[in-house]
Design a protein around this motif. Sequence first.
Motif, PDB file in Angstrom:
ATOM      1  N   PRO A  22      -6.647  -6.761 -11.953  1.00 53.95           N
ATOM      2  CA  PRO A  22      -7.293  -7.883 -12.642  1.00 53.95           C
ATOM      3  C   PRO A  22      -6.361  -9.080 -12.838  1.00 53.95           C
ATOM      4  CG  PRO A  22      -7.920  -5.825 -13.695  1.00 53.95           C
ATOM      5  CD  PRO A  22      -6.814  -5.498 -12.725  1.00 53.95           C
ATOM      6  N   ASP A  23      -5.061  -8.811 -13.017  1.00 50.79           N
ATOM      7  CA  ASP A  23      -4.115  -9.908 -13.189  1.00 50.79           C
ATOM      8  C   ASP A  23      -4.068 -10.796 -11.951  1.00 50.79           C
ATOM      9  OD1 ASP A  23      -3.562  -8.736 -15.591  1.00 50.79           O
ATOM     10  OD2 ASP A  23      -1.631  -7.894 -15.002  1.00 50.79           O
ATOM     11  N   ARG A  24      -4.237 -10.194 -10.787  1.00 52.91           N
ATOM     12  CA  ARG A  24      -4.129 -10.927  -9.528  1.00 52.91           C
ATOM     13  C   ARG A  24      -5.471 -11.505  -9.077  1.00 52.91           C
ATOM     14  NH1 ARG A  24      -0.465 -10.032  -4.740  1.00 52.91           N
ATOM     15  NH2 ARG A  24      -1.482 -10.981  -2.949  1.00 52.91           N
ATOM     16  N   TYR A  25      -6.539 -10.740  -9.295  1.00 47.13           N
ATOM     17  CA  TYR A  25      -7.825 -11.110  -8.723  1.00 47.13           C
ATOM     18  C   TYR A  25      -8.806 -11.709  -9.730  1.00 47.13           C
ATOM     19  CZ  TYR A  25      -6.268  -8.691  -4.533  1.00 47.13           C
ATOM     20  OH  TYR A  25      -5.563  -8.316  -3.419  1.00 47.13           O
ATOM     21  N   GLY A  26      -8.458 -11.686 -11.000  1.00 45.30           N
ATOM     22  CA  GLY A  26      -9.277 -12.364 -11.995  1.00 45.30           C
ATOM     23  C   GLY A  26     -10.587 -11.673 -12.337  1.00 45.30           C
ATOM     24  N   ALA A  27     -10.689 -10.378 -12.044  1.00 42.15           N
ATOM     25  CA  ALA A  27     -11.894  -9.609 -12.378  1.00 42.15           C
ATOM     26  C   ALA A  27     -11.495  -8.158 -12.548  1.00 42.15           C
ATOM     27  CB  ALA A  27     -12.944  -9.753 -11.290  1.00 42.15           C
ATOM     28  N   ASP A  28     -12.255  -7.438 -13.378  1.00 43.60           N
ATOM     29  CA  ASP A  28     -11.889  -6.047 -13.654  1.00 43.60           C
ATOM     30  C   ASP A  28     -12.905  -5.045 -13.115  1.00 43.60           C
ATOM     31  OD1 ASP A  28     -14.004  -6.430 -15.351  1.00 43.60           O
ATOM     32  OD2 ASP A  28     -12.871  -6.085 -17.204  1.00 43.60           O
ATOM     33  N   ASP A  29     -13.784  -5.507 -12.202  1.00 42.92           N
ATOM     34  CA  ASP A  29     -14.806  -4.607 -11.659  1.00 42.92           C
ATOM     35  C   ASP A  29     -14.696  -4.494 -10.132  1.00 42.92           C
ATOM     36  OD1 ASP A  29     -15.562  -7.209 -11.133  1.00 42.92           O
ATOM     37  OD2 ASP A  29     -17.683  -6.925 -11.622  1.00 42.92           O
ATOM     38  N   LEU A  30     -13.495  -4.671  -9.605  1.00 38.01           N
ATOM     39  CA  LEU A  30     -13.284  -4.636  -8.159  1.00 38.01           C
ATOM     40  C   LEU A  30     -12.817  -3.249  -7.710  1.00 38.01           C
ATOM     41  CD1 LEU A  30     -11.458  -8.055  -7.626  1.00 38.01           C
ATOM     42  CD2 LEU A  30     -13.905  -7.592  -7.901  1.00 38.01           C
ATOM     43  N   TRP A  31     -12.994  -2.995  -6.419  1.00 38.00           N
ATOM     44  CA  TRP A  31     -12.529  -1.740  -5.813  1.00 38.00           C
ATOM     45  C   TRP A  31     -11.232  -2.048  -5.080  1.00 38.00           C
ATOM     46  CZ3 TRP A  31     -13.920   2.877  -7.122  1.00 38.00           C
ATOM     47  CH2 TRP A  31     -13.652   3.983  -6.312  1.00 38.00           C
ATOM     48  N   PRO A  32     -10.094  -1.497  -5.561  1.00 38.28           N
ATOM     49  CA  PRO A  32      -8.800  -1.920  -5.025  1.00 38.28           C
ATOM     50  C   PRO A  32      -8.404  -1.204  -3.729  1.00 38.28           C
ATOM     51  CG  PRO A  32      -8.459  -0.429  -6.875  1.00 38.28           C
ATOM     52  CD  PRO A  32      -9.954  -0.626  -6.744  1.00 38.28           C
ATOM     53  N   MET A  33      -8.134  -2.006  -2.704  1.00 40.59           N
ATOM     54  CA  MET A  33      -7.692  -1.484  -1.412  1.00 40.59           C
ATOM     55  C   MET A  33      -6.609  -2.407  -0.851  1.00 40.59           C
ATOM     56  SD  MET A  33     -11.428  -0.466   0.172  1.00 40.59           S
ATOM     57  CE  MET A  33     -10.764   0.650   1.406  1.00 40.59           C
ATOM     58  N   TRP A  34      -5.707  -2.845  -1.720  1.00 34.36           N
ATOM     59  CA  TRP A  34      -4.778  -3.901  -1.340  1.00 34.36           C
ATOM     60  C   TRP A  34      -3.340  -3.423  -1.211  1.00 34.36           C
ATOM     61  CZ3 TRP A  34      -1.838  -6.685  -5.458  1.00 34.36           C
ATOM     62  CH2 TRP A  34      -2.003  -6.123  -6.726  1.00 34.36           C
ATOM     63  N   VAL A  35      -2.697  -3.008  -2.299  1.00 40.92           N
ATOM     64  CA  VAL A  35      -1.263  -2.687  -2.259  1.00 40.92           C
ATOM     65  C   VAL A  35      -0.965  -1.609  -1.216  1.00 40.92           C
ATOM     66  CG1 VAL A  35       0.678  -1.798  -3.594  1.00 40.92           C
ATOM     67  CG2 VAL A  35      -0.976  -3.286  -4.677  1.00 40.92           C
ATOM     68  N   ALA A  36       0.153  -1.752  -0.529  1.00 41.17           N
ATOM     69  CA  ALA A  36       0.524  -0.804   0.532  1.00 41.17           C
ATOM     70  C   ALA A  36       1.240   0.418  -0.039  1.00 41.17           C
ATOM     71  CB  ALA A  36       1.387  -1.492   1.585  1.00 41.17           C
TER      72      ALA A  36
END
Length: 388
Positions: A22-36
């Motif tokens: 949420p700190d990076r994307y500005g929303a808390d209802d996302l499905w995270p598939m980013w960090v390696a």
Amino acid sequence: MMDFEKVIDRNKTNSMKWDFYPDRYGADDLWPMWVADMDFQTPQPVLDAMQEVVNHGIFGYHRRPSSLFDATTGWLKKRFDWDVDNNQIVFTPGVVPAISHLIQTFTEEGDGVIIQPPVYYPFYALVQNNKRTLVRNPLKETEEGFTVDLEDLEKKMQAGAKMLLLCSPHNPIGRVWSEKELTEIAKLAETYNVFVVSDEIHADLILEGKHTPFAKVAADREVETMTCLAPSKTFNLASLQLSYVVFENSRSQKAYEAHLQREFVGIDNPFATVAAEAAYRHGEEWLESLLEYVRNNVRYVKEYIETNIPEMKVIEPEGTYLIWIDMRGLNKSDKELENWLRKNAKLALSEGHIFGEEGSGFVRINAACPRTTLEEGLKRLKKAYENA
């Protein structure tokens, strides 16, 4: 053996991927598939070795034992047929800090440092924060895939660049550079006296073909080569912050070690030591199972997108567990694509433009997760596409 289908809840564990998106994307209802990093536990022998340290209960000052060096050089020989002596290795607290210190040791302010975008985005900061000149040698996009633009690379070296940051295997493209491609780079580096820092942190994660250490290709040439490696991506140990640099030139190695001493860099922690040694000694069977699971995940992503979202194209990776997806067919600007992914698809992905302007219109998806996690992300993507 690890059950890679098992879903392990990483919420409320201070996970960057799951708790801090949420700190990076500005929303808390996302499905995270980013960090390696991976949503899999590290191999059991690694957990057992770390548990022994916990049970001992004393975490005083720690030195790396010779057995860690033995395990590391043994791994390099077994996986890459690469003969490295223990005394060629300098351990460091992460590949990114290691590269920063290499830049500081072997270049001066204002010197040109070449990167090959779209590329791992910290490379930009490593060059610019150290007040070096960023020199871009963009990859060429061809019908056969992405490749190095050797003609442009020669121009940049000829113009006086002092160092090349080589990403091998390449993140985010997923290319595993061929021996021929690496040989051509080595020839140019020798001709123009350019240092080559080869970031090979994904070297163990080969899905197709084989990884060739740049240092092996450059061994018969007068090329200053430093190879950055770690067990962190391979065995999901990133937070332990243990990596190492392999040197081919002892004089350069001494200069680097002197720099680290001036910066008071070098104290290790016992968890990192035992984890790395256990992984290199006992983790190969786990790794082979992981690679097969990731291969299947990559195939699933490719087939799903080809079937359901034909305007997108999957750049199938030869290495890494990261998938580069071409979304230029959606005809959206970077900002429009970013908003669409976050607001419509409810996904936290690595947008391609952060890897350089050449990544505009692309995204990077992490496939090192249970299939159900991957399925949820792709369902969200399909739903957003169908409702567009």
